[in-house]
Design a protein around this motif. Structure first.
Motif, PDB file in Angstrom:
ATOM      1  N   GLN A  63      70.387  64.348   5.865  1.00  0.00           N
ATOM      2  CA  GLN A  63      70.018  63.907   4.522  1.00  0.00           C
ATOM      3  C   GLN A  63      71.057  62.891   4.055  1.00  0.00           C
ATOM      4  OE1 GLN A  63      67.258  64.618   2.932  1.00  0.00           O
ATOM      5  NE2 GLN A  63      66.587  66.066   4.487  1.00  0.00           N
ATOM      6  N   THR A  64      70.620  61.671   3.771  1.00  0.00           N
ATOM      7  CA  THR A  64      71.539  60.640   3.291  1.00  0.00           C
ATOM      8  C   THR A  64      71.243  60.337   1.825  1.00  0.00           C
ATOM      9  OG1 THR A  64      70.067  58.845   3.952  1.00  0.00           O
ATOM     10  CG2 THR A  64      71.682  59.595   5.589  1.00  0.00           C
ATOM     11  N   LYS A  65      72.249  59.846   1.120  1.00  0.00           N
ATOM     12  CA  LYS A  65      72.083  59.560  -0.302  1.00  0.00           C
ATOM     13  C   LYS A  65      71.158  58.375  -0.543  1.00  0.00           C
ATOM     14  CE  LYS A  65      76.634  61.250  -1.550  1.00  0.00           C
ATOM     15  NZ  LYS A  65      77.961  60.908  -2.047  1.00  0.00           N
ATOM     16  N   ASN A  66      71.331  57.312   0.230  1.00  0.00           N
ATOM     17  CA  ASN A  66      70.589  56.076  -0.035  1.00  0.00           C
ATOM     18  C   ASN A  66      69.272  55.950   0.712  1.00  0.00           C
ATOM     19  OD1 ASN A  66      72.730  55.337  -1.653  1.00  0.00           O
ATOM     20  ND2 ASN A  66      73.773  54.252  -0.005  1.00  0.00           N
ATOM     21  N   LYS A  67      69.211  56.476   1.940  1.00  0.00           N
ATOM     22  CA  LYS A  67      68.030  56.262   2.773  1.00  0.00           C
ATOM     23  C   LYS A  67      67.180  57.507   2.969  1.00  0.00           C
ATOM     24  CE  LYS A  67      70.270  52.627   5.424  1.00  0.00           C
ATOM     25  NZ  LYS A  67      70.714  52.197   6.744  1.00  0.00           N
TER      26      LYS A  67
END
Length: 160
Positions: A63-67
Motif C-alpha cells: 500500500q503506497t500513499k500516492n499510487k
C-alpha cells in the motif's frame, strides 16, 4: 587461493593480487587456468546446493500513499533498496526473497559499489569500517551486513 602465475610483464603474481589490484576482467576469463586456480579471487566459486533462491513467482501488494496498492516482487526490493524495510528474517518477504534480501551467506568480500543512505548522508563499507561506532550502528542491518561482510565481521567470513 594460493596459485602463482607470471603477468604479461613477467612479474610473479598470485590470486590475492587479482582481487586487490582489480584485475578480474583481465585475468579471470572463463577458459583460463588462472580462473580455475583462483576461483575465490575471480568470484567463480560454485554455489553450494543448500544456497536458497528467491521464489520466482512471489509477489505481494504494498500500500503506497500516492499510487495506491502496488504489486512488488523480489527484484523490486533489491532495485529499490527497500531491503531494510521489508526483508526481516522470518517475514514473508525475508523467507521468499532470501537472495534479494541478502539473507544468505555473502561472499567474503565487501561490495565496493554498495551505498546506503543514513541520516541524509551516503555511506559505503569503507566509511563504516573506520569506526567501531559506525559498525555497531549499521552492521545490525541485514542488508548492510550482507553487502559489507568483512567490515561487519559476518560469521561466515570471520574464519576466512
Amino acid at each position: 587461493d594460493t596459485f602463482e602465475f607470471a603477468s604479461p610483464n613477467k612479474e610473479i603474481r598470485n590470486c590475492d593480487w587479482i582481487k586487490r589490484a582489480g584485475q578480474r576482467n583481465f585475468y579471470c576469463t572463463m577458459d583460463s587456468e588462472i580462473t580455475s586456480k583462483c576461483v575465490r579471487s575471480c568470484h567463480k566459486c560454485p554455489e553450494p546446493e543448500h544456497v536458497s533462491r528467491d521464489v520466482a513467482d512471489f509477489t505481494f501488494i504494498q500500500q503506497t500513499k500516492n499510487k495506491g496498492p502496488q504489486v512488488r516482487d523480489c527484484l523490486w526490493f533489491k532495485k529499490q533498496r527497500q531491503t531494510d524495510r521489508f526483508c526481516l528474517p522470518g517475514s514473508d518477504v525475508g523467507t521468499k526473497c532470501t537472495r534479494a534480501c541478502g539473507l544468505v551467506d555473502p561472499p567474503c568480500e565487501d561490495n565496493v559499489e554498495y551505498r546506503f543512505r543514513f541520516e541524509k548522508s551516503w555511506h559505503d563499507c569503507a566509511s563504516i569500517a573506520s569506526s567501531p561506532l559506525q559498525q555497531s550502528t549499521h552492521c545490525t542491518v541485514t542488508a548492510i551486513m550482507a553487502q559489507c561482510p568483512v567490515t561487519c565481521q559476518h560469521p561466515a567470513c570471520v574464519a576466512t
